[in-house]
Design a protein around this motif. Structure first.
Motif, PDB file in Angstrom:
ATOM      1  N   ASP A   5       2.806  17.462 -13.625  1.00 15.51           N
ATOM      2  CA  ASP A   5       3.396  16.567 -12.626  1.00 15.51           C
ATOM      3  C   ASP A   5       2.357  15.693 -11.937  1.00 15.51           C
ATOM      4  O   ASP A   5       2.711  14.745 -11.241  1.00 15.51           O
ATOM      5  CB  ASP A   5       4.217  17.354 -11.600  1.00 15.51           C
ATOM      6  CG  ASP A   5       3.387  18.383 -10.854  1.00 15.51           C
ATOM      7  OD1 ASP A   5       2.434  18.926 -11.442  1.00 15.51           O
ATOM      8  OD2 ASP A   5       3.708  18.663  -9.684  1.00 15.51           O
ATOM      9  N   ASP A   6       1.088  15.951 -12.162  1.00 15.33           N
ATOM     10  CA  ASP A   6       0.011  15.164 -11.568  1.00 15.33           C
ATOM     11  C   ASP A   6      -0.399  14.060 -12.555  1.00 15.33           C
ATOM     12  O   ASP A   6      -0.993  14.337 -13.606  1.00 15.33           O
ATOM     13  CB  ASP A   6      -1.174  16.076 -11.244  1.00 15.33           C
ATOM     14  CG  ASP A   6      -2.294  15.367 -10.512  1.00 15.33           C
ATOM     15  OD1 ASP A   6      -2.459  14.135 -10.668  1.00 15.33           O
ATOM     16  OD2 ASP A   6      -3.036  16.061  -9.788  1.00 15.33           O
ATOM     17  N   ALA A   7      -0.097  12.815 -12.218  1.00 13.11           N
ATOM     18  CA  ALA A   7      -0.387  11.685 -13.105  1.00 13.11           C
ATOM     19  C   ALA A   7      -1.875  11.586 -13.429  1.00 13.11           C
ATOM     20  O   ALA A   7      -2.254  11.250 -14.559  1.00 13.11           O
ATOM     21  CB  ALA A   7       0.112  10.382 -12.486  1.00 13.11           C
ATOM     22  N   ALA A   8      -2.732  11.882 -12.452  1.00 11.23           N
ATOM     23  CA  ALA A   8      -4.179  11.806 -12.686  1.00 11.23           C
ATOM     24  C   ALA A   8      -4.618  12.829 -13.733  1.00 11.23           C
ATOM     25  O   ALA A   8      -5.458  12.527 -14.586  1.00 11.23           O
ATOM     26  CB  ALA A   8      -4.928  12.016 -11.374  1.00 11.23           C
ATOM     27  N   VAL A   9      -4.046  14.022 -13.676  1.00  8.27           N
ATOM     28  CA  VAL A   9      -4.377  15.050 -14.670  1.00  8.27           C
ATOM     29  C   VAL A   9      -3.876  14.624 -16.046  1.00  8.27           C
ATOM     30  O   VAL A   9      -4.599  14.739 -17.044  1.00  8.27           O
ATOM     31  CB  VAL A   9      -3.777  16.422 -14.270  1.00  8.27           C
ATOM     32  CG1 VAL A   9      -3.917  17.436 -15.400  1.00  8.27           C
ATOM     33  CG2 VAL A   9      -4.438  16.939 -13.001  1.00  8.27           C
TER      34      VAL A   9
END
Length: 193
Positions: free
Chosen positions: A7-11
């Motif tokens: 759910d973390d776009a950066a990850v």
């Protein structure tokens, strides 16, 4: 193919770029619902799942995929790992459990192990599909062939003619795609371990 759900776009972006440098094709999804809506059983791959996803957790996602007949190797990643979460993940069939930030080399080792497991799974599935084509009588003949019996011995064991056994053996060779008894036996034994 690698299916990455976080759910973390950066990850997602960082792992996707990293994996691309290793020549991996990556599909990314922000949550379980998006993966479930787009996953294609005909395109098997390695799953990289965040443990804590919104609405449906990584572990719940594995169960939902399994219900759809998808049991591909999975790597669980989390920033909040504990022994209990790790234990539950392995019980659910996860291949590896990694904590964020994920070490590049550890991740690549885990992916390599998953790819090997996937290749083995696909080979078993292909063998099973080939053997599922055999009729009941052909399966009986193949079982006896795998035990080293010749046509005359098989005919006597099944109380049929040698010609009938040879006819079944020809059909088996056609369905399995090989006339070689050694290869037929290897396929049979691989599926019946």
């Amino acid at each position: 193919m690698i299916y990455l759900v976080d759910d973390d776009a950066a990850v997602r972006d960082a792992l996707s770029m990293l994996l691309a440098t290793y020549g991996k094709e990556v599909l990314t999804f922000p949550d379980a619902a998006h993966l479930l809506a787009h996953v294609d059983r005909a395109k098997p791959g390695v799953l990289i799942l965040d443990l804590r996803l919104p609405a449906v957790s990584g572990l719940q996602l594995i169960n939902r995929l399994s219900a759809k007949g998808i049991s591909w190797p999975a790597i669980m990643i989390t920033g909040h790992g504990d022994v209990e979460a790790c234990r539950r993940a392995f019980r659910a069939g996860v291949t590896d459990f990694l904590t964020k930030p994920v070490d590049e080399h550890v991740l690549m080792e885990a992916i390599t192990a998953c790819e090997a497991a996937l290749a083995e799974h696909l080979a078993r599935a292909e063998t099973t599909a080939l053997l599922d084509q055999l009729t009941g009588r052909e399966a009986e003949v193949m079982e006896l062939v795998s035990k080293g019996l010749g046509s005359k011995e098989i005919a006597a064991a099944l109380t049929v003619s040698v010609r009938t056994v040879d006819s079944h053996r020809a059909s088996i060779a056609a369905k399995l795609g090989t006339p070689a008894v050694a290869e037929q036996t290897r396929l049979w034994l691989a599926a019946h371990r």
